[in-house]
Design an enzyme around this catalytic site. Structure first.
Site, short mmCIF file in Angstrom:
data_model
loop_
_atom_site.label_atom_id
_atom_site.label_comp_id
_atom_site.label_asym_id
_atom_site.label_seq_id
_atom_site.Cartn_x
_atom_site.Cartn_y
_atom_site.Cartn_z
N HIS A 62 -0.29 -5.21 -11.30
CA HIS A 62 -1.44 -4.57 -11.92
C HIS A 62 -1.04 -3.14 -12.24
O HIS A 62 -0.30 -2.50 -11.48
CB HIS A 62 -2.65 -4.60 -10.98
CG HIS A 62 -3.48 -5.84 -11.13
ND1 HIS A 62 -4.36 -6.28 -10.16
CD2 HIS A 62 -3.57 -6.74 -12.15
CE1 HIS A 62 -4.94 -7.40 -10.57
NE2 HIS A 62 -4.48 -7.69 -11.77
N ASP A 64 -2.22 -0.18 -12.05
CA ASP A 64 -2.38 0.94 -11.12
C ASP A 64 -1.35 0.91 -10.00
O ASP A 64 -1.31 1.83 -9.17
CB ASP A 64 -3.80 0.97 -10.57
CG ASP A 64 -4.24 -0.32 -9.90
OD1 ASP A 64 -3.87 -1.39 -10.40
OD2 ASP A 64 -4.94 -0.26 -8.87
N HIS A 65 -0.52 -0.11 -9.96
CA HIS A 65 0.53 -0.20 -8.95
C HIS A 65 1.94 -0.13 -9.55
O HIS A 65 2.91 -0.07 -8.79
CB HIS A 65 0.38 -1.49 -8.14
CG HIS A 65 -0.88 -1.54 -7.34
ND1 HIS A 65 -0.92 -1.31 -5.99
CD2 HIS A 65 -2.16 -1.76 -7.72
CE1 HIS A 65 -2.17 -1.42 -5.55
NE2 HIS A 65 -2.94 -1.68 -6.59
#
Length: 301
Positions: A62, A64-65
């Site tokens: 994802h 945001d990672h």
């Protein structure tokens, strides 16, 4: 052994929190967990010598990672890195990462070595002289793995007064630390345990990223001293936690309580909360030794 929090927000960066990232440090060796957008900037603010990062562990794909990964790889090249960088992530990232490197990081002065992580089982995925890292299957909307960092057992400490008493030559000390008894000049066998004191118990840290509450997860965390567990929502948004495969603060605390860890740190806060105290209060009601994470915070393990 310590952890520096680089980012503890969730999908959307805010004025308060950066996307997910942490650095685990063991005796000067650095390991990065997740690499959300903005990780480079916050690494610089942390004052860590982040060019010494030996390996990067990505929990899942994802944005945001992982959006900060290619930028960090590029910066390492600009900083004349020459040591290999090991990247551990779900196999789906490999082709995309290779394409990004081909587009943005030509004439690389170092090698990026990709290691596919099997997100369906717990296993040792990395080991060096300082630490052992295990993968930990989680339950998210896509393949996702947490990580357990276990410090290696250190050698025992020498009792200087006993070494002097038995007139142990210096060249024998290393053998004694490794468990060999000493034979004195008169033939007496002196057990190594009489000449040493045990080193401290190795410490273990677990990072449980995005995951739906797993009631049986605690069974995989029995050796853990300090736990980080996502707590995206409070109980007022239990329906969203279930829908998006995240955990509430109360659920994170249940995992910590059942695993009998010393301390729990929570993060991955939804941008909907301007004040994370609601998350902290709900978690503390179940597990009192719960703490919030914040950027540039140092957690001693």
């Amino acid at each position: 052994m310590k952890v520096t929090v680089i980012g503890c927000g969730s999908a959307l960066p805010t004025m308060h929190h950066n996307n997910a990232a942490q650095v685990v440090e063991v005796d000067g060796h650095l390991y990065l967990i997740d690499c959300g957008e903005g990780t480079q900037v916050w690494l610089r603010r942390s004052k860590l010598a982040f060019s010494r990062i030996a390996a990067i562990f990505i929990t899942h794909i994802h944005g945001d990672h992982v959006f900060g990964l290619i930028g960090l790889i590029s910066s390492f090249n600009l900083l004349d890195r020459d040591k290999p960088l090991h990247v551990f992530a779900p196999k789906e990232l490999e082709d995309f990462l290779n394409l990004q490197i081909k587009l943005f990081c030509r004439d690389m002065g170092y090698e990026v070595i990709f290691h596919a992580v099997d997100t369906t089982r717990k296993q040792v995925i990395f080991e060096d002289e300082k630490v052992t890292v295990k993968s930990l299957p989680l339950n998210h909307r896509m393949p996702c793995s947490g990580f357990i960092f276990s410090e290696k057992q250190k050698l025992p400490h020498i009792k200087r007064e006993m070494i002097d008493f038995y007139k142990v030559p210096n060249y024998k000390i290393n053998d004694i630390k490794h468990g060999l008894d000493f034979v004195a000049e008169d033939g007496e066998v002196v057990p190594y345990t009489r000449l040493t004191t045990p080193a401290k118990k190795p410490r273990t840290y677990a990072y449980c990223s995005d995951t739906k509450y797993i009631p049986e997860l605690y069974k995989q965390l029995e050796e853990v001293d300090v736990l980080y567990h996502e707590a995206t929502y409070a109980n007022d948004r239990q329906d969203q936690a279930a829908k998006y495969y995240h955990s509430t603060a109360e659920e994170a605390a249940k995992v910590a309580r059942d695993a009998d860890v010393e301390r729990l740190y929570i993060g991955h806060y939804s941008q909907r909360y301007n004040d994370e105290d609601i998350l902290l209060k709900e978690a503390k009601a179940v597990f009192p030794e719960t703490y919030l994470t914040n950027e540039n915070q140092e957690i001693r393990i």
